[in-house]
Design an enzyme around this catalytic site. Structure first.
Site, PDB file in Angstrom:
ATOM      1  N   ASP A 198      25.704 -23.027 -27.230  1.00 34.53           N
ATOM      2  CA  ASP A 198      26.289 -24.367 -27.211  1.00 34.53           C
ATOM      3  C   ASP A 198      25.700 -25.233 -28.318  1.00 34.53           C
ATOM      4  OD1 ASP A 198      27.807 -23.772 -24.936  1.00 34.53           O
ATOM      5  OD2 ASP A 198      26.084 -24.140 -23.659  1.00 34.53           O
ATOM      6  N   LYS A 253      32.453 -15.126 -21.260  1.00 34.76           N
ATOM      7  CA  LYS A 253      31.648 -15.012 -22.477  1.00 34.76           C
ATOM      8  C   LYS A 253      31.316 -13.546 -22.744  1.00 34.76           C
ATOM      9  CE  LYS A 253      29.194 -17.339 -25.639  1.00 34.76           C
ATOM     10  NZ  LYS A 253      29.200 -18.716 -26.068  1.00 34.76           N
ATOM     11  N   GLY A 278      24.539 -34.861 -27.748  1.00 30.41           N
ATOM     12  CA  GLY A 278      24.164 -33.783 -26.841  1.00 30.41           C
ATOM     13  C   GLY A 278      23.623 -32.596 -27.609  1.00 30.41           C
ATOM     14  N   TYR A 297      19.826  11.216 -13.448  1.00 27.18           N
ATOM     15  CA  TYR A 297      18.844  10.665 -12.522  1.00 27.18           C
ATOM     16  C   TYR A 297      17.770  11.719 -12.279  1.00 27.18           C
ATOM     17  CZ  TYR A 297      17.083   7.563  -8.912  1.00 27.18           C
ATOM     18  OH  TYR A 297      16.295   6.720  -8.181  1.00 27.18           O
TER      19      TYR A 297
END
Length: 759
Positions: free
Chosen positions: A164, A96, A198, A41
């Site tokens: 999908d 997932k 679909g 940082y």
């Protein structure tokens, strides 16, 4: 998801116990000192910031962007749950992310976006482009998903894919190519019927068109019936497939059809419909969890069928995990600006080609098969095939380079494939492999401490998962009370109380058998019968007598009290002088096999050589080449002490007995893993070319300390202790083992029982 009786509560416990959820963020650099923090940082972090400002491509050099994918959903089409909202979809998105990590070593942040408005959704995702190397859209309903993906692909300069749609399309596309090859039909001449319109179905049909299927040969159905030009309720995505046809029913369409593609609802096909199809019909019934027709019904109706489903319990599972992790891996590794059609088609052909190659033995083992070969029962690779990563990802990467979307071309593809194999440890799927192997042929396993709640919970799990048939030893009344109080469900539990009157005849029978084994070792007949009241002796005699296949014990008992009955009743394998104990440590780079960690206190050189050979034999059962290091505080004679010389001598004895074994020592543990230093200083060593995976310790103390440190400090998962050298499997639990550790040991026992039977 499985339909087990207690799966709902088990799933809730899985997600809530310990740290909630399934994922966490882990630093990849040292953060222990003030200097580390000043580099991570302020003020050190300013330097990479300025470099990226000068050259935006340096973001891939100095940050995790290049290995980071966003899994993004608005929760409008989640699995079979429908529109459950973004918050309720988060467990799926985390899941997932887990699959991305375990199959392709891709890091994931899951993002659940609270909007159904296409403009808002696209705006949010587009604004995230500086953070991520790729975008995986997930569980977004049609037709919005088509527009969202199209607009994001146009607007973003990183890979975007709605899995999908395209995942199922690619996997089923590979399966279709192979199925057509088997039945000797050409894509351009087949008649295809599709049930479902679909996102997945539309993407599948588009993929099949790319593979040569003709649009005029496709009839497509949705929930309202056949998609024809007379319909007035069709959106743009379905209108493309509208036909001018008098056919109105699925049964009519299937008459004479070559291929059926189902992405709709369960049990809508009858056996008569299948019988009406053309010779050698191809049926992909992919509705989940229930296919359009069951595998058994379809095969009964048409023995010449090639059948695929979305289920893992039948051949030819169309599973998206065969695609998305490896497609993104290849896309990320060449810094692709998109996932285009060329890349998706490359994945299809890579999957189809892999199916025709000889299957590794580890895959045969995982699925309980003698020899999986290309044919009607095997038209797509198995999800546990370790070759997928190094097959699909390079094909996708090459297609990205060929199609001009790769910003960082791979110069040495063979080196890249090796890097992929090393990335996760190609052999690190042991748990999944032995689980699948056990499930294919469950064994009868004796639980010697069944009056323990953790043991009973483990028994329930292994029965539900189909890993084993549990046999419960202990007081029947107490066991049934524990089962009732804790709502444990075991179907028709087999409970045997060795102390009961009902077991008297068996005690006598086993006692007489035991007396014959031990009558010249200070045991009389009365003592032999009496000792059968003890559960470990009674259970081991069940195994020895073939009335059970294996035994687990030791959760609440001392190690010697568990191993002694096994040695006295079952005995050792032919040619084995002493048994040994082994732990399997599951590290990110692959498994480590450690021995002897539980049995032999101070073995001599000859015994250490035998332990090394026993362990190597067990490693080979996983289709892994053992690379054995005989550990010491010395390197190849650098210390002339008896302890060091003993390990060197043990290595020489083992090598003489098995010349092809890769083994060396004595060697320090750190050096065994540092092949560069090893090559520079000891180029003669057997271990130079590939490091080690099998560690043999000089005594019980060192082995036991090592595995406990790896478990507690390094937090590696482990399997064990595994007893090596017994004629039939008896495995001993660690004191205080968790339920999952008990389950793992039961599965290992079933795995070893199959080996003992030659299965």
């Amino acid at each position: 998801m499985s339909t087990h009786r207690n799966i709902k509560q088990e799933a809730l416990d899985y997600h809530s116990n310990g740290r909630p959820g399934k994922i966490k963020v882990v630093p990849t650099k040292n953060t222990k000192t003030q200097r580390d923090l000043s580099l991570a940082y302020s003020p050190g972090v300013a330097e990479p910031c300025l470099k990226i400002k000068e050259n935006p491509e340096d973001i891939y050099k100095y940050t995790a962007k290049g290995n980071l994918v966003a899994v993004i959903s608005n929760g409008t089409a989640v699995l079979g749950l429908g529109d459950i909202g973004p918050g309720a979809s988060k467990p799926v998105m985390e899941g997932k992310g887990v699959l991305f990590k375990i199959f392709a070593d891709i890091d994931v942040f899951d993002l659940e976006v609270d909007t159904k408005n296409i403009d808002e959704f696209v705006t949010v995702v587009k604004a995230l482009e500086p953070t991520f190397g790729g975008i995986n859209l997930e569980d977004i309903k049609a037709p919005e998903c088509f527009e969202i993906e199209r607009r994001l692909k146009e607007a973003m300069n990183i890979p975007v894919m709605h899995d999908d749609q395209h995942g199922t399309a690619m996997i089923s596309g590979a399966a279709l190519l192979n199925a057509l090859e088997i039945v000797d039909k050409e894509p351009g001449k087949i008649k295809m019927v599709v049930s479902g319109a679909g996102a997945a179905a539309v993407a599948c049909v588009k993929m099949y068109l790319n593979l040569g299927v003709k649009k005029e040969n496709i009839l497509m159905f949705d929930i309202d019936g056949i998609i024809n030009i007379h319909r007035t309720n069709l959106d743009e995505s379905r209108m493309v497939f509208a036909r001018d046809t008098p056919i109105s029913t699925l049964a009519e369409a299937l008459s004479g059809a070559d291929v059926f593609i189902g992405l709709s609802a369960g049990n809508i096909l009858s056996q008569d419909m299948i019988r009406a199809m053309a010779p050698n019909p191809i049926v992909f019934a992919m509705a989940n969890p229930n296919p359009e027709i069951t595998y058994d019904d379809a095969v009964a109706a048409r023995p010449d069928i090639i059948m695929a489903t979305g289920r893992s319990d039948y051949p030819n599972q169309v599973n998206n995990v065969l695609g998305f992790p490896f497609i993104f891996r290849g896309a990320l590794d060449v810094r692709a600006t998109a996932i285009n059609e060329e890349m998706k088609i490359a994945a299809v052909y890579a999957l189809a080609s892999l199916t025709k190659q000889p299957v590794p033995e580890i895959v045969n083992i995982a699925y309980g098969e003698k020899n999986i070969t290309f044919g009607p029962q095997y038209i797509i690779p198995k999800p546990l095939d370790p070759r997928l990563l190094a097959t699909v990802a390079p094909a996708v990467a090459q297609a990205a380079m060929n199609s001009g979307v790769a910003r960082k071309p791979i110069m040495d593809m063979e080196a890249y494939k090796q890097e992929l194999n090393d990335r996760l440890g190609i052999n690190n799927s042991i748990v999944r492999v032995i689980n699948e192997k056990a499930r294919k042929n469950p064994q009868r396993i004796v639980f010697a401490e069944a009056d323990n709640i953790k043991v009973l919970k483990a028994a329930q799990i292994v029965e539900e998962e189909g890993f084993a048939f549990p046999i419960l030893l202990g007081n029947e009344k107490k066991i049934k009370q524990l089962i009732a109080e804790n709502k444990i469900e075991i179907k028709n539990p087999v409970i045997i109380d060795p102390r009961s009157e009902e077991a008297l005849q068996k005690r006598v029978e086993y006692g007489e058998m035991f007396f014959e084994k031990r009558k010249r070792r200070g045991l009389n007949l009365y003592e032999a019968k009496k000792i059968m009241r003890e559960r470990n002796y009674f259970g081991c005699m069940m195994v020895a007598n073939g009335e059970a296949d294996g035994l687990i014990s030791g959760l609440t008992r001392n190690y010697p009290d568990t191993i002694r009955p096994a040695l006295q009743t079952i005995g050792v394998e032919q040619g084995v002088k002493k048994v040994a104990g082994m732990y399997i440590i599951l590290t990110p780079k692959g498994p480590l096999f450690l021995a002897d960690t539980t049995v032999n206190l101070n073995p001599n050189a000859e015994e250490l050589a035998d332990i090394a050979l026993l362990t190597a034999k067990e490693v080979e059962r996983f289709n892994i080449t053992p690379r054995v290091a005989m550990l010491s505080y010395s390197n190849f004679g650098s210390s002339d002490t008896p302890e060091a010389r003993m390990m060197g001598e043990a290595a020489r004895i083992a090598k003489a007995k098995q010349p092809d074994l890769i083994i060396d020592g004595e060697i320090q543990a750190a050096l065994a893993f540092d092949t560069e230093v090893l090559k520079e200083n000891y180029p003669f060593s057997d271990l130079v070319s590939g490091g080690v995976n099998t560690l043999i310790f000089p005594n019980l103390s060192s082995g036991n300390i090592a595995y406990n440190l790896l478990k507690e400090v390094a937090e590696f998962e482990l399997i064990g202790p595994v007893l090596l050298g017994l004629e039939k499997p008896v495995h001993i639990l660690q004191l205080g083992s968790s339920v999952q550790q008990i389950v793992n040991m039961v599965v290992m026992t079933a795995f070893d029982a199959q080996k003992a039977k030659g299965q």
